[in-house]
Enzyme design. Structure first.
Site: not given
Length: 315
Positions: A71, A234
Site C-alpha cells: 500500500y 466499473p
C-alpha cells in the site's frame, strides 16, 4: 511507534466503546468496525494528515487495522509505525502475495512463491518495526477480481505457500495466518493450518460466498469483507445504488453507505469490517454505522436484494 518529531497524542480514554461492539480474531477481542489503511495512500503528500487520521481512528475506539507493505509502496506501513504505540494495543493485520512495482506496467505485481511470501513478511516487519506481525493474510487470486496479470510462475500450490507461512509462524515472525481472495475449496484445504480470518469481496449485492461465510462461522474464523459496498470496478453493482438501501437510509436517518455496513454487521456475528477512507468525516460515519439498529422489516427488505456474481474481466 511514534516519530520523535510528532507530538505525542492523548491515548483513547479507558473504556472507549468499540465501534460495532466486540468481535474476535486470532484469540483477540477487537472492535467489529476497524480501519482499512489502504486509503491512506491518498494522503501521500500530507504525511502529518495521514498520521492524524489514524490517531483519530484509535481515539474513537478502533483497535483493528488492516494494511499491506504494497500500500503506497511502504508509505502506509510507515504511517502506521509512526502513529501507533504499544499501549494502543491495536491488532495490525497485513498481507503478502503481491509487491510494489512502481516502474512496471502495473503498480503491483504478484509475489506468490514461498520465497516471495517470506520476503514480504520481512518487509512488513522492517517498515512496521515489529518483532512479529500479529496476523498475515495470504492474498491469492482464486476468487474476486484482479487487474494484475497472473503469469505462469505465479500459479503456486497452496500447500507450498502454507508451509512457508507455518514456518514463519513457528519462527515467531507472524502470529497467525489468514487468507484473502480464496475459494471455498481452498479454504477447506487450508483449515489444518489454523486459519483465523478470511478476506473476500463481499457485500449486500455480492453474496456468492454464503457457504464460505457459514464455514467460517462453524470454524470460528473471522469474516472480513473487502469491497463491502460493492462497485469497486466499473460495471459492478453498488450497494448505495439499491432502491431498498436508499429507502432504509431515508427512513432511519442514515447514509446509504452506513446502511450497507450495518447490514453486514447484522448479517453474521463473526463479520468484522475494515472500511477505509482518507477523510475524517467519512471515518466517523463508518464507525457510527456500528451503532445502527436495523429492525426486522428493514432487514427482511435488505435480505431480499438480489445478489449479482462478483466478477469482472481478469487481465
Amino acid at each position: 511507534m511514534t516519530s520523535e518529531n510528532t507530538p505525542t497524542p492523548e491515548v483513547a480514554p479507558a473504556g472507549t466503546p468499540r465501534p460495532g461492539g466486540p468481535g474476535s480474531m486470532a484469540g483477540r477481542t477487537v472492535s467489529r468496525v476497524g480501519y482499512g489503511a489502504m486509503q491512506l495512500e491518498r494522503l501521500y503528500g500530507d504525511r502529518r494528515a495521514a498520521v492524524a487520521l489514524l490517531r483519530h481512528a484509535v481515539d474513537l475506539g478502533v483497535d483493528h487495522v488492516d494494511t499491506a507493505q504494497f500500500y503506497g509502496d511502504g508509505f502506509v506501513n510507515d504511517v502506521i509505525r509512526e502513529a501507533l504505540r504499544p499501549e494502543d494495543d491495536v491488532l495490525v493485520v497485513s498481507k503478502v502475495g503481491a509487491t510494489s512495482d512502481p516502474g512496471g506496467p502495473f503498480p503491483l505485481r504478484l509475489a506468490q512463491r514461498p520465497e516471495e511470501l517470506r520476503a514480504g513478511v520481512e518487509e512488513n516487519l522492517a517498515t512496521l518495526r515489529m518483532d512479529r506481525i500479529p496476523v498475515v493474510n495470504l492474498r491469492r487470486v482464486d476468487a474476486g477480481v484482479t487487474a494484475v496479470p497472473v503469469t505462469d510462475d505465479q500459479v503456486v500450490d497452496l500447500d507450498d505457500q502454507l508451509a512457508e507461512l507455518i514456518a514463519l509462524r513457528a519462527e515467531g515472525k507472524i502470529g497467525a495466518i489468514g487468507l484473502s481472495s480464496v475459494s471455498l475449496e481452498v479454504l477447506r484445504r487450508a483449515l489444518p493450518a489454523g486459519i483465523v480470518c478470511v478476506q473476500n469481496a463481499y457485500s449486500l449485492v455480492a453474496r456468492d460466498d454464503e457457504d464460505m461465510l457459514q464455514l467460517c462461522a462453524d470454524e470460528q474464523i473471522a469474516w472480513v469483507p473487502y469491497f463491502p459496498l460493492g462497485g469497486a470496478f466499473p460495471g459492478l453493482p453498488k450497494v448505495t445504488d439499491e432502491p431498498v438501501v436508499l429507502a432504509a437510509a431515508e427512513n432511519l436517518g442514515h447514509t446509504p453507505s452506513q446502511i450497507g455496513l450495518a447490514w453486514l454487521l447484522h448479517h453474521a456475528p463473526h463479520v468484522l469490517l475494515i472500511p477505509g477512507t482518507a477523510d475524517a468525516g467519512h471515518l466517523e460515519a463508518n464507525l457510527a454505522a456500528g451503532a445502527i439498529t436495523l429492525d426486522e422489516a428493514t432487514l427482511a427488505a435488505l435480505d431480499a436484494v438480489p445478489t449479482r456474481p462478483f466478477s469482472a474481466p481478469r487481465r
